[in-house]
Scaffold this motif. Structure first.
Motif, mmCIF file in Angstrom:
data_model
loop_
_atom_site.group_PDB
_atom_site.id
_atom_site.type_symbol
_atom_site.label_atom_id
_atom_site.label_comp_id
_atom_site.label_asym_id
_atom_site.label_seq_id
_atom_site.Cartn_x
_atom_site.Cartn_y
_atom_site.Cartn_z
ATOM 1 N N LEU A 4 0.831 -1.188 0.000
ATOM 2 C CA LEU A 4 0.000 0.000 0.000
ATOM 3 C C LEU A 4 0.874 1.249 0.000
ATOM 4 N N VAL A 5 0.524 2.216 -0.834
ATOM 5 C CA VAL A 5 1.263 3.467 -0.932
ATOM 6 C C VAL A 5 0.281 4.625 -0.909
ATOM 7 N N GLU A 6 0.384 5.464 0.123
ATOM 8 C CA GLU A 6 -0.480 6.634 0.238
ATOM 9 C C GLU A 6 0.121 7.822 -0.502
ATOM 10 N N ASP A 73 -12.154 1.889 -5.358
ATOM 11 C CA ASP A 73 -12.351 1.491 -6.733
ATOM 12 C C ASP A 73 -11.537 0.223 -6.927
ATOM 13 N N ASN A 74 -12.191 -0.909 -6.812
ATOM 14 C CA ASN A 74 -11.479 -2.180 -6.887
ATOM 15 C C ASN A 74 -10.858 -2.417 -8.261
ATOM 16 N N ALA A 75 -11.470 -1.876 -9.297
ATOM 17 C CA ALA A 75 -10.914 -2.016 -10.634
ATOM 18 C C ALA A 75 -9.580 -1.295 -10.767
ATOM 19 N N LYS A 76 -9.374 -0.245 -9.967
ATOM 20 C CA LYS A 76 -8.136 0.520 -9.981
ATOM 21 C C LYS A 76 -7.235 0.205 -8.792
ATOM 22 N N ASN A 77 -7.648 -0.726 -7.940
ATOM 23 C CA ASN A 77 -6.878 -1.095 -6.749
ATOM 24 C C ASN A 77 -6.530 0.132 -5.908
ATOM 25 N N THR A 78 -7.512 0.977 -5.671
ATOM 26 C CA THR A 78 -7.267 2.239 -4.993
ATOM 27 C C THR A 78 -8.360 2.531 -3.976
ATOM 28 N N VAL A 79 -7.940 3.050 -2.823
ATOM 29 C CA VAL A 79 -8.838 3.529 -1.782
ATOM 30 C C VAL A 79 -8.611 5.019 -1.618
ATOM 31 N N TYR A 80 -9.679 5.763 -1.385
ATOM 32 C CA TYR A 80 -9.603 7.209 -1.273
ATOM 33 C C TYR A 80 -10.145 7.681 0.066
ATOM 34 N N LEU A 81 -9.663 8.835 0.485
ATOM 35 C CA LEU A 81 -10.221 9.525 1.632
ATOM 36 C C LEU A 81 -10.389 10.987 1.265
ATOM 37 N N TYR A 95 -2.507 6.919 7.377
ATOM 38 C CA TYR A 95 -2.156 5.596 6.886
ATOM 39 C C TYR A 95 -3.388 4.893 6.334
ATOM 40 N N CYS A 96 -3.204 4.164 5.262
ATOM 41 C CA CYS A 96 -4.229 3.222 4.848
ATOM 42 C C CYS A 96 -3.797 1.827 5.260
ATOM 43 N N ALA A 97 -4.762 0.958 5.476
ATOM 44 C CA ALA A 97 -4.484 -0.373 5.977
ATOM 45 C C ALA A 97 -5.515 -1.354 5.448
ATOM 46 N N GLY A 98 -5.097 -2.616 5.363
ATOM 47 C CA GLY A 98 -5.973 -3.670 4.898
ATOM 48 C C GLY A 98 -6.074 -4.793 5.912
ATOM 49 N N ALA A 99 -7.257 -5.374 6.004
ATOM 50 C CA ALA A 99 -7.526 -6.466 6.927
ATOM 51 C C ALA A 99 -8.095 -7.653 6.169
ATOM 52 N N ARG A 100 -7.606 -8.842 6.506
ATOM 53 C CA ARG A 100 -8.111 -10.059 5.883
ATOM 54 C C ARG A 100 -9.349 -10.595 6.578
ATOM 55 N N GLY A 101 -9.422 -10.380 7.882
ATOM 56 C CA GLY A 101 -10.514 -10.936 8.660
ATOM 57 C C GLY A 101 -11.534 -9.893 9.069
ATOM 58 N N LEU A 102 -12.351 -10.287 10.012
ATOM 59 C CA LEU A 102 -13.407 -9.426 10.506
ATOM 60 C C LEU A 102 -12.836 -8.258 11.288
ATOM 61 N N VAL A 103 -13.270 -7.060 10.963
ATOM 62 C CA VAL A 103 -12.916 -5.860 11.705
ATOM 63 C C VAL A 103 -14.067 -5.548 12.639
ATOM 64 N N LYS A 104 -13.797 -5.713 13.935
ATOM 65 C CA LYS A 104 -14.844 -5.561 14.929
ATOM 66 C C LYS A 104 -14.831 -4.208 15.604
ATOM 67 N N ARG A 105 -13.629 -3.729 15.957
ATOM 68 C CA ARG A 105 -13.507 -2.504 16.737
ATOM 69 C C ARG A 105 -12.709 -1.401 16.054
ATOM 70 N N GLU A 110 -6.152 -5.271 14.165
ATOM 71 C CA GLU A 110 -7.019 -6.005 13.261
ATOM 72 C C GLU A 110 -6.584 -5.903 11.801
ATOM 73 N N PHE A 111 -5.627 -5.029 11.504
ATOM 74 C CA PHE A 111 -5.177 -4.806 10.137
ATOM 75 C C PHE A 111 -3.769 -5.354 9.948
ATOM 76 N N GLU A 112 -3.574 -6.117 8.883
ATOM 77 C CA GLU A 112 -2.291 -6.771 8.633
ATOM 78 C C GLU A 112 -1.367 -5.976 7.718
ATOM 79 N N TYR A 113 -1.919 -5.187 6.824
ATOM 80 C CA TYR A 113 -1.125 -4.506 5.809
ATOM 81 C C TYR A 113 -1.254 -3.002 5.955
ATOM 82 N N TRP A 114 -0.107 -2.318 5.857
ATOM 83 C CA TRP A 114 -0.053 -0.882 6.103
ATOM 84 C C TRP A 114 0.786 -0.169 5.051
ATOM 85 N N GLY A 115 0.378 1.043 4.715
ATOM 86 C CA GLY A 115 1.190 1.901 3.888
ATOM 87 C C GLY A 115 2.220 2.634 4.713
ATOM 88 N N GLN A 116 3.048 3.436 4.053
ATOM 89 C CA GLN A 116 4.116 4.166 4.736
ATOM 90 C C GLN A 116 3.631 5.454 5.378
#
Length: 124
Positions: A4-6, A73-81, A95-105, A110-116
């Motif tokens: 991930l790259v912000e 936009d999943n077609a562009k592999n991009t998340v926006y804020l 930071y943006c982050a991605g989670a494979r499992g359920l995000v409860k709180r 809960e997030f495994e992948y992080w941008g810089q």
């Protein structure tokens, strides 16, 4: 795994708007729940917003609800804020982050992948 790259951070004045982007590499981007966090110096990293795999649902922290909008936009592999009506207290590293499992709180654990991260500074 994904990388991930912000981008899009910068110095703005109070009341301005800013749009952050998070570009993801990988073949399974659409299978991750994505979120945005920010961290100010000396403070804990806080959850700002999250979005479901399809983009159908989103959740916002009270501090940004009504001002920030998360999208993907999943077609562009991009998340926006999209950040509107920025305040000096919005200053921090985002930071943006991605989670494979359920995000409860919305905790960092809960997030495994992080941008810089990308710096956002809001002056008064």
């Amino acid at each position: 795994q994904v990388q991930l790259v912000e981008s899009g951070g910068g110095l703005v004045q109070a009341g301005d708007s800013l749009r952050l982007s998070c570009a993801a590499s990988g073949r399974t981007f659409s299978s991750y729940y994505m979120g945005w966090f920010r961290q100010a110096p000396g403070k804990e990293r806080e959850f700002l917003a999250g979005i479901s795999l399809s983009g159908l649902t989103a959740y916002y922290a009270d501090s940004v609800k009504g001002r920030f909008t998360i999208s993907r936009d999943n077609a562009k592999n991009t998340v926006y804020l999209q950040m509107n009506s920025l305040k000096p207290e919005d200053t921090g590293v985002y930071y943006c982050a991605g989670a494979r499992g359920l995000v409860k709180r919305g905790t960092s654990a809960e997030f495994e992948y992080w941008g810089q991260g990308t710096q956002v500074t809001v002056s008064s």
